[in-house]
Design a protein around this motif. Structure first.
Motif, PDB file in Angstrom:
ATOM      1  N   GLY A   9       0.883  -0.710  -0.609  1.00 59.64           N
ATOM      2  CA  GLY A   9      -0.573  -0.085  -0.104  1.00 59.64           C
ATOM      3  C   GLY A   9       0.962   1.352   0.536  1.00 59.64           C
ATOM      4  N   LEU A  18      -0.717   0.306  -8.036  1.00 59.62           N
ATOM      5  CA  LEU A  18      -0.613  -0.402  -7.264  1.00 59.62           C
ATOM      6  C   LEU A  18      -0.308  -1.116  -7.230  1.00 59.62           C
ATOM      7  CD1 LEU A  18      -1.104   2.447  -3.865  1.00 59.62           C
ATOM      8  CD2 LEU A  18       1.535   1.927  -5.192  1.00 59.62           C
ATOM      9  N   LEU A  20      -0.653  -4.755  -4.847  1.00 59.34           N
ATOM     10  CA  LEU A  20      -1.155  -5.154  -2.948  1.00 59.34           C
ATOM     11  C   LEU A  20      -0.392  -6.620  -3.183  1.00 59.34           C
ATOM     12  CD1 LEU A  20      -3.820  -3.520  -1.789  1.00 59.34           C
ATOM     13  CD2 LEU A  20      -1.309  -2.335  -2.504  1.00 59.34           C
ATOM     14  N   ARG A  38     -11.833  -3.831   1.061  1.00 57.60           N
ATOM     15  CA  ARG A  38     -11.636  -3.033   1.838  1.00 57.60           C
ATOM     16  C   ARG A  38     -12.485  -2.034   2.317  1.00 57.60           C
ATOM     17  NH1 ARG A  38     -11.356   0.125  -4.683  1.00 57.60           N
ATOM     18  NH2 ARG A  38     -14.030   0.405  -3.874  1.00 57.60           N
ATOM     19  N   LEU A  86      -5.632   4.287 -10.597  1.00 60.55           N
ATOM     20  CA  LEU A  86      -6.595   4.215  -9.249  1.00 60.55           C
ATOM     21  C   LEU A  86      -7.184   5.944  -9.251  1.00 60.55           C
ATOM     22  CD1 LEU A  86      -4.073   2.926  -7.135  1.00 60.55           C
ATOM     23  CD2 LEU A  86      -6.049   2.683  -6.740  1.00 60.55           C
ATOM     24  N   THR A  91      -9.550   4.980  -2.517  1.00 59.40           N
ATOM     25  CA  THR A  91      -8.903   5.086  -0.999  1.00 59.40           C
ATOM     26  C   THR A  91      -8.758   4.295  -0.011  1.00 59.40           C
ATOM     27  OG1 THR A  91      -7.770   7.917  -1.500  1.00 59.40           O
ATOM     28  CG2 THR A  91      -8.474   6.747   0.992  1.00 59.40           C
ATOM     29  N   TYR A  94      -6.902  -1.767   2.618  1.00 60.60           N
ATOM     30  CA  TYR A  94      -7.744  -3.023   2.322  1.00 60.60           C
ATOM     31  C   TYR A  94      -6.871  -4.791   3.179  1.00 60.60           C
ATOM     32  CZ  TYR A  94      -8.530  -1.043  -2.504  1.00 60.60           C
ATOM     33  OH  TYR A  94      -9.075   0.440  -3.379  1.00 60.60           O
ATOM     34  N   THR A 119      -3.561  -3.070   4.043  1.00 63.42           N
ATOM     35  CA  THR A 119      -2.648  -1.739   4.067  1.00 63.42           C
ATOM     36  C   THR A 119      -2.615  -0.434   3.788  1.00 63.42           C
ATOM     37  OG1 THR A 119      -0.555  -1.441   2.379  1.00 63.42           O
ATOM     38  CG2 THR A 119      -2.239  -3.635   1.480  1.00 63.42           C
ATOM     39  N   GLN A 120      -2.978   0.749   3.459  1.00 62.57           N
ATOM     40  CA  GLN A 120      -3.652   1.616   3.254  1.00 62.57           C
ATOM     41  C   GLN A 120      -2.925   2.330   2.113  1.00 62.57           C
ATOM     42  OE1 GLN A 120      -5.502   3.953   5.364  1.00 62.57           O
ATOM     43  NE2 GLN A 120      -5.941   4.722   3.370  1.00 62.57           N
ATOM     44  N   VAL A 121      -4.430   2.124   1.072  1.00 64.09           N
ATOM     45  CA  VAL A 121      -4.020   2.777  -0.277  1.00 64.09           C
ATOM     46  C   VAL A 121      -4.845   4.509  -0.110  1.00 64.09           C
ATOM     47  CG1 VAL A 121      -5.020   2.403  -2.494  1.00 64.09           C
ATOM     48  CG2 VAL A 121      -3.752   0.646  -1.271  1.00 64.09           C
ATOM     49  N   THR A 122      -3.848   5.357  -0.638  1.00 59.82           N
ATOM     50  CA  THR A 122      -4.466   6.712  -0.461  1.00 59.82           C
ATOM     51  C   THR A 122      -4.514   7.173  -2.435  1.00 59.82           C
ATOM     52  OG1 THR A 122      -3.901   7.082   2.023  1.00 59.82           O
ATOM     53  CG2 THR A 122      -5.280   8.620   0.663  1.00 59.82           C
TER      54      THR A 122
END
Length: 125
Positions: A9, A18, A20, A38, A86, A91, A94, A119-122
């Protein structure tokens, strides 16, 4: 027991990509299907994608079809989620999940026995 650890992430601009990863350990031979969910702030956890069996059968939420691709490397006990194009609405945190059973619907959280920490996805606009 199965342990799941996500990685990959981060912060990305809109339109970016990205990859993952979710590494499984423990009783991995018991895993029949794996999935990604998510959860965005203030929202419920939602299904993203799932893969079962040898990896030839996949499922996707309508919101990610054509942009996200789920895959699985059984030799490495690792699941992947390639996320392309994305959008800010992607955001979220996940989560990787694993199921040791056959279910008719892997889009529901109840089908899974094990979960990772997330895991953070921004995605910045």
């Amino acid at each position: 027991q199965v342990q799941l650890v996500e990685s990959g992430g981060g912060l990305v601009q809109a339109g970016g990509s990205l990859r993952l990863s979710c590494a499984a350990s423990g009783r991995t031979f018991s895993i029949y299907a794996m999935g990604w969910f998510r959860q965005a702030p203030g929202k419920e956890r939602e299904f993203v994608a799932a893969i079962r069996g040898s990896g030839t059968i996949t499922y996707y939420a309508d919101s990610v079809k054509g942009r996200f691709t789920i895959s699985r490397d059984n030799a490495k006990n690792t699941e992947y989620l390639q996320v392309n194009s994305l959008k800010p609405e992607d955001t979220a945190v996940y989560y990787c999940a694993a199921s040791g059973h056959y279910y008719s619907d892997y889009a529901t959280a109840g089908a899974y026995d094990y979960w990772g920490q997330g895991t953070q996805v921004t995605v910045a606009s």
